[in-house]
Design a protein around this motif. Structure first.
Motif, PDB file in Angstrom:
ATOM      1  N   GLY A 263       0.793  -1.217   0.000  1.00  0.00           N
ATOM      2  CA  GLY A 263       0.000   0.000   0.000  1.00  0.00           C
ATOM      3  C   GLY A 263       0.825   1.268   0.000  1.00  0.00           C
ATOM      4  O   GLY A 263       2.064   1.254   0.033  1.00  0.00           O
ATOM      5  N   LEU A 264       0.137   2.391  -0.022  1.00  0.00           N
ATOM      6  CA  LEU A 264       0.769   3.702  -0.078  1.00  0.00           C
ATOM      7  C   LEU A 264       1.561   3.985   1.191  1.00  0.00           C
ATOM      8  O   LEU A 264       1.119   3.698   2.296  1.00  0.00           O
ATOM      9  N   THR A 265       2.742   4.569   1.016  1.00  0.00           N
ATOM     10  CA  THR A 265       3.532   5.054   2.144  1.00  0.00           C
ATOM     11  C   THR A 265       4.008   6.463   1.821  1.00  0.00           C
ATOM     12  O   THR A 265       3.950   6.911   0.683  1.00  0.00           O
ATOM     13  N   ALA A 266       4.506   7.153   2.826  1.00  0.00           N
ATOM     14  CA  ALA A 266       4.915   8.545   2.650  1.00  0.00           C
ATOM     15  C   ALA A 266       6.139   8.685   1.752  1.00  0.00           C
ATOM     16  O   ALA A 266       6.425   9.780   1.267  1.00  0.00           O
ATOM     17  N   ARG A 267       6.866   7.588   1.516  1.00  0.00           N
ATOM     18  CA  ARG A 267       8.053   7.714   0.684  1.00  0.00           C
ATOM     19  C   ARG A 267       7.745   7.625  -0.809  1.00  0.00           C
ATOM     20  O   ARG A 267       8.666   7.693  -1.628  1.00  0.00           O
ATOM     21  N   ARG A 268       6.478   7.490  -1.167  1.00  0.00           N
ATOM     22  CA  ARG A 268       6.105   7.416  -2.581  1.00  0.00           C
ATOM     23  C   ARG A 268       5.945   8.824  -3.147  1.00  0.00           C
ATOM     24  O   ARG A 268       4.844   9.321  -3.361  1.00  0.00           O
ATOM     25  N   GLY A 269       7.065   9.469  -3.383  1.00  0.00           N
ATOM     26  CA  GLY A 269       7.054  10.830  -3.888  1.00  0.00           C
ATOM     27  C   GLY A 269       6.420  10.961  -5.257  1.00  0.00           C
ATOM     28  O   GLY A 269       5.886  12.020  -5.608  1.00  0.00           O
ATOM     29  N   SER A 270       6.479   9.897  -6.054  1.00  0.00           N
ATOM     30  CA  SER A 270       5.871   9.950  -7.383  1.00  0.00           C
ATOM     31  C   SER A 270       4.360  10.121  -7.278  1.00  0.00           C
ATOM     32  O   SER A 270       3.746  10.839  -8.075  1.00  0.00           O
ATOM     33  N   VAL A 271       3.743   9.464  -6.292  1.00  0.00           N
ATOM     34  CA  VAL A 271       2.296   9.606  -6.066  1.00  0.00           C
ATOM     35  C   VAL A 271       1.980  11.041  -5.649  1.00  0.00           C
ATOM     36  O   VAL A 271       1.009  11.648  -6.117  1.00  0.00           O
ATOM     37  N   LEU A 272       2.815  11.598  -4.787  1.00  0.00           N
ATOM     38  CA  LEU A 272       2.616  12.955  -4.298  1.00  0.00           C
ATOM     39  C   LEU A 272       2.679  13.964  -5.444  1.00  0.00           C
ATOM     40  O   LEU A 272       1.835  14.859  -5.559  1.00  0.00           O
ATOM     41  N   THR A 273       3.666  13.807  -6.312  1.00  0.00           N
ATOM     42  CA  THR A 273       3.819  14.727  -7.442  1.00  0.00           C
ATOM     43  C   THR A 273       2.668  14.583  -8.427  1.00  0.00           C
ATOM     44  O   THR A 273       2.143  15.586  -8.939  1.00  0.00           O
ATOM     45  N   ALA A 274       2.257  13.353  -8.690  1.00  0.00           N
ATOM     46  CA  ALA A 274       1.135  13.139  -9.609  1.00  0.00           C
ATOM     47  C   ALA A 274      -0.128  13.802  -9.072  1.00  0.00           C
ATOM     48  O   ALA A 274      -0.872  14.458  -9.816  1.00  0.00           O
ATOM     49  N   ALA A 275      -0.374  13.670  -7.775  1.00  0.00           N
ATOM     50  CA  ALA A 275      -1.569  14.271  -7.179  1.00  0.00           C
ATOM     51  C   ALA A 275      -1.502  15.790  -7.190  1.00  0.00           C
ATOM     52  O   ALA A 275      -2.522  16.475  -7.334  1.00  0.00           O
ATOM     53  N   ALA A 276      -0.280  16.337  -7.059  1.00  0.00           N
ATOM     54  CA  ALA A 276      -0.121  17.788  -7.071  1.00  0.00           C
ATOM     55  C   ALA A 276      -0.432  18.386  -8.439  1.00  0.00           C
ATOM     56  O   ALA A 276      -0.633  19.598  -8.553  1.00  0.00           O
ATOM     57  N   SER A 277      -0.492  17.537  -9.469  1.00  0.00           N
ATOM     58  CA  SER A 277      -0.785  18.017 -10.819  1.00  0.00           C
ATOM     59  C   SER A 277      -2.237  18.404 -10.997  1.00  0.00           C
ATOM     60  O   SER A 277      -2.606  19.050 -11.977  1.00  0.00           O
ATOM     61  N   GLY A 278      -3.094  18.001 -10.056  1.00  0.00           N
ATOM     62  CA  GLY A 278      -4.518  18.293 -10.160  1.00  0.00           C
ATOM     63  C   GLY A 278      -5.325  17.186 -10.799  1.00  0.00           C
ATOM     64  O   GLY A 278      -6.549  17.292 -10.909  1.00  0.00           O
ATOM     65  N   LYS A 279      -4.674  16.100 -11.211  1.00  0.00           N
ATOM     66  CA  LYS A 279      -5.382  14.957 -11.762  1.00  0.00           C
ATOM     67  C   LYS A 279      -5.590  13.904 -10.678  1.00  0.00           C
ATOM     68  O   LYS A 279      -4.760  13.757  -9.772  1.00  0.00           O
TER      69      LYS A 279
END
Length: 356
Positions: A263-279
């Motif tokens: 599952g998701l953890t705080a070290r998944r920076g790629s998920v964080l960046t993707a979400a910051a895109s607004g999608k």
């Protein structure tokens, strides 16, 4: 803010990974209180830089680690002999090859402070024998996203390709980040194949490049594409060095999708960046309720619907359902820039407090 001065080690690579980007951004956030030293084996410059600071900061794992590990060890030894602090930030541990952990260990043992990118990484480290003799001065820090939406977008060839696929009526499923086996990119291919069988015309965009290593990552990836019957419906961007071009690609993605081991953890920076895109980002939930407790931005993005969680052990059909539901869904507003600033303030306060 504190008054401690830091020397932050960075590499000389041009194709930076998440850890390298964090190192450089951390130095920038410290402003006048930090200087950087590139790992180019310019030892006179390294020793001069160490004289003017209170502590050394090393992020692991480093790029080109086989060639770059002797210098951090020399720097750590010199810092300790000079009575200075050695702050080691561990972004991964158990996921690293055992040989890599072995050669990192001397610097870890020289540390006066250990910072971990997530509670899971701290737990992995504390389950080892090394933890019994390493410093007990430890903390978990929130890792902010390395990338933020720029004011201007500059579409490149890959964004234009996705725009063309969307114009043909295809649902664009995306993943951002380096491609490696532990990320289980094959599960996203399975989600796309499931949707295709239901009659949805899909196209999968991997925004990133393949990690080079012992595994046949690229060959295995394209074999999986063929096995899922997705030939001609998958594309890999390769390394994108411009934020303007990268976020232009993100705008052509309908839904990002990740199924992560555990599952998701705080070290998944790629998920964080993707979400910051607004999608919207569909991802399986953390296995622990406390996994994101220290990270306010992850919590905010979940609250606003930017990150949409499926069960930790969600199967392919359930995830495919979530992707269809997320498509075109309104996402609540979130002041990403302010949240990122707060995260960086938190990181610096924690490091200064532990160093003081």
């Amino acid at each position: 803010m504190g008054s401690n001065r830091y020397l932050v080690l960075i590499s000389d690579t041009h194709q930076t990974c998440g850890v390298e980007e964090f190192s450089r951004l951390l130095a920038a956030r410290f402003e006048a209180r930090a200087v950087t030293h590139r790992l180019d084996f310019n030892l006179p410059n390294l020793f001069r830089s160490l004289k003017g600071v209170d502590g050394l900061v090393v992020n692991f794992p480093v790029v080109a680690w086989k060639k770059k590990l002797l210098e951090p060890l020399l720097a750590a030894c010199t810092a300790r002999l000079s009575g200075k602090g050695v702050h080691v930030i561990l972004h991964e541990w158990s996921a690293l090859d055992w040989k890599r952990r072995l050669v990192l260990s001397p610097v870890v043992l020289l540390a006066t402070e250990l910072c971990f990118s997530a509670p899971e990484i701290e737990a992995e480290f504390e389950s080892t024998g090394l933890a019994k003799i390493a410093t007990g001065n430890r903390t978990v820090i929130p890792i902010p996203p390395n990338l933020s939406p720029p004011e201007k977008l500059i579409p490149g060839a890959f964004a234009e390709k996705l725009r063309s696929e969307r114009a043909n009526g295809r649902l664009i499923i995306g993943q951002f980040g380096s491609i490696y086996p532990q990320k289980q990119v094959s599960s996203v291919l399975s989600v796309a194949a499931d949707l295709k069988k239901r009659g949805t015309d899909v196209f999968v965009a991997f925004v990133g490049s393949f990690i080079k290593g012992l595994d046949n990552v690229e060959e295995d990836f394209f074999a999986a594409v063929k096995n899922e019957g997705l030939s001609g419906q998958v594309a890999v961007s390769g390394f994108i060095g411009s934020e303007e071009e990268l976020f232009a690609i993100f705008q052509e993605v309908d839904v990002f999708c990740y199924l992560l081991p555990g599952g998701l953890t705080a070290r998944r920076g790629s998920v964080l960046t993707a979400a910051a895109s607004g999608k919207p980002v569909v991802v399986n939930a953390p296995s622990s309720r406390t996994a994101l407790a220290h990270h306010s931005l992850f919590q905010r993005l979940i609250e606003t619907g930017s990150i949409q969680l499926v069960p930790t052990d969600a199967g392919i059909p359930a995830t495919a359902d979530a992707v269809l539901t997320a498509q075109g869904k309104d996402i609540g507003p979130s002041d990403i820039a302010s949240e990122v600033d707060r995260l960086w303030d938190d990181v610096i306060i924690r490091m200064d407090h532990r160093a003081g």
